[in-house]
Scaffold this motif. Structure first.
Motif, PDB file in Angstrom:
ATOM      1  N   LEU A 156       0.982  -0.820  -0.017  1.00 15.37           N
ATOM      2  CA  LEU A 156       0.316   0.257  -0.188  1.00 15.37           C
ATOM      3  C   LEU A 156       0.684   1.379   0.084  1.00 15.37           C
ATOM      4  CD1 LEU A 156      -2.445  -1.427   2.534  1.00 15.37           C
ATOM      5  CD2 LEU A 156      -3.322  -0.787   0.551  1.00 15.37           C
ATOM      6  N   LEU A 157       2.038   1.525   1.122  1.00 20.53           N
ATOM      7  CA  LEU A 157       3.033   2.622   0.574  1.00 20.53           C
ATOM      8  C   LEU A 157       3.260   2.644  -0.347  1.00 20.53           C
ATOM      9  CD1 LEU A 157       3.836   1.989   4.626  1.00 20.53           C
ATOM     10  CD2 LEU A 157       2.617   3.816   3.475  1.00 20.53           C
ATOM     11  N   HIS A 158       4.404   1.004  -0.978  1.00 25.90           N
ATOM     12  CA  HIS A 158       4.919   2.040  -1.689  1.00 25.90           C
ATOM     13  C   HIS A 158       4.020   2.085  -2.611  1.00 25.90           C
ATOM     14  CE1 HIS A 158       7.564  -0.464  -5.908  1.00 25.90           C
ATOM     15  NE2 HIS A 158       7.427   0.783  -4.972  1.00 25.90           N
ATOM     16  N   ARG A 159       2.973   1.448  -3.296  1.00 21.93           N
ATOM     17  CA  ARG A 159       1.939   2.231  -4.319  1.00 21.93           C
ATOM     18  C   ARG A 159       1.225   3.965  -4.607  1.00 21.93           C
ATOM     19  NH1 ARG A 159       2.558  -2.951  -4.788  1.00 21.93           N
ATOM     20  NH2 ARG A 159       1.257  -4.275  -6.483  1.00 21.93           N
ATOM     21  N   ALA A 160       0.830   4.358  -3.173  1.00 22.94           N
ATOM     22  CA  ALA A 160       1.147   5.365  -2.791  1.00 22.94           C
ATOM     23  C   ALA A 160       2.352   6.319  -2.945  1.00 22.94           C
ATOM     24  CB  ALA A 160       0.590   5.670  -1.437  1.00 22.94           C
ATOM     25  N   ALA A 161       3.404   6.102  -2.753  1.00 23.47           N
ATOM     26  CA  ALA A 161       4.337   6.783  -2.974  1.00 23.47           C
ATOM     27  C   ALA A 161       5.136   6.876  -4.641  1.00 23.47           C
ATOM     28  CB  ALA A 161       5.944   6.188  -2.685  1.00 23.47           C
ATOM     29  N   ILE A 162       4.389   5.738  -5.432  1.00 26.87           N
ATOM     30  CA  ILE A 162       4.824   5.891  -7.046  1.00 26.87           C
ATOM     31  C   ILE A 162       3.173   7.172  -7.784  1.00 26.87           C
ATOM     32  CG2 ILE A 162       4.440   3.910  -9.066  1.00 26.87           C
ATOM     33  CD1 ILE A 162       5.218   2.017  -7.747  1.00 26.87           C
ATOM     34  N   ILE A 163       2.220   6.529  -7.108  1.00 25.20           N
ATOM     35  CA  ILE A 163       1.351   7.602  -7.177  1.00 25.20           C
ATOM     36  C   ILE A 163       1.484   8.953  -6.807  1.00 25.20           C
ATOM     37  CG2 ILE A 163      -0.883   8.391  -6.775  1.00 25.20           C
ATOM     38  CD1 ILE A 163      -1.197   6.818  -8.923  1.00 25.20           C
ATOM     39  N   LYS A 164       2.006   9.907  -6.022  1.00 17.75           N
ATOM     40  CA  LYS A 164       2.670  10.860  -5.838  1.00 17.75           C
ATOM     41  C   LYS A 164       3.726  11.087  -6.709  1.00 17.75           C
ATOM     42  CE  LYS A 164       4.512  13.116  -1.601  1.00 17.75           C
ATOM     43  NZ  LYS A 164       4.484  14.011  -0.733  1.00 17.75           N
ATOM     44  N   LYS A 165       4.777  10.354  -6.660  1.00 13.70           N
ATOM     45  CA  LYS A 165       5.862  10.612  -7.658  1.00 13.70           C
ATOM     46  C   LYS A 165       4.990  11.247  -9.442  1.00 13.70           C
ATOM     47  CE  LYS A 165       9.891   7.945  -9.881  1.00 13.70           C
ATOM     48  NZ  LYS A 165      10.168   7.455 -10.250  1.00 13.70           N
TER      49      LYS A 165
END
Length: 232
Positions: A156-165
């Motif tokens: 969840l946290l990994h995917r959230a970081a990619i979306i933010k990027k």
């Protein structure tokens, strides 16, 4: 050697590979297409889903929760000295994370603003619960050592970081303790080790093509963060 059968952007598989990587357990991985599942895979997986993990003895295990428990039982816990009570709590928090994998996927797949905002509001309640639980004084969920809870929330946290990027939209907007936890987990390098080399490309192509998140940065954070006074 252990073998993991995977779909490249599946969060449930990443939870399993994270457990293996954290314990430095050797494994090999084979990717399949979920649109064209081979018969040999269907013969192994009664539920027709990834992950499937084939043990060294040739037994095919399915359902990520069961696979995680097997890894812990077979290779030892990631933490020593955990009481039965704490282990039960850890499993509960891990379950809370994993049951939101598909919720996050559905949110990212939203086609219009109204649907996206409705799903974001529902999805981010899980992160709000984490924010309330985190002490803000440790690197990870419980302490300065990785736990099963960290591994469960990593996808969840990994995917959230990619979306933010790629979009500037932050699912963790206004949640500073959760953001710090996310940064600490990503700094371990586990996220990159637990997915394929082309994961980010495949992920963004799938979720940022013909979706609301992919339509432009000017509309990503406005309404959600405005409602919580956390833009910035």
């Amino acid at each position: 050697m252990i073998k993991v059968i995977s779909f490249k952007i599946c969060p449930f598989v990443q939870r399993v590979t994270a457990a293996l990587e954290a314990k430095q357990i050797p494994y090999e991985i084979e990717y399949i297409s979920l649109k064209d599942k081979p018969q040999w895979f269907l013969d192994l997986a009664p539920n027709g889903q990834v992950p499937v993990m084939v043990t060294e003895s040739g037994t095919a295990l399915f359902e990520s929760d069961a696979i995680i428990e097997y890894i812990e039982d077979e290779f030892g816990p990631i933490e020593a000295g955990v009481t039965n009570e704490q282990r039960a709590l850890d499993r509960a928090w891990s379950y809370l994370g994993s049951k939101n994998y598909l919720v996050q996927c559905g949110t990212m797949s939203s086609k219009d603003k109204a649907t996206f905002e409705e799903r974001v509001e529902r999805f981010t309640k899980a992160f709000a619960k984490v924010e309330a639980h985190l002490s803000g004084e440790t690197k990870y969920f419980k302490s300065d050592a990785l736990s099963n809870v960290d591994l469960a929330w990593l996808p969840l946290l990994h995917r959230a970081a990619i979306i933010k990027k790629h979009t500037d939209f932050d699912f963790l907007c206004g949640l500073p303790k959760t953001q710090a936890w996310q940064s600490a987990l990503l700094e371990t390098g586990l996220a990159d080790k637990t997915v394929s080399a082309d994961f980010e490309e495949l992920f963004t192509d799938f979720y940022l093509s013909d979706t609301y998140l992919g339509t432009g940065n000017d509309i990503q954070q406005s309404s959600v963060c405005a409602s919580s006074n956390c833009c910035g």
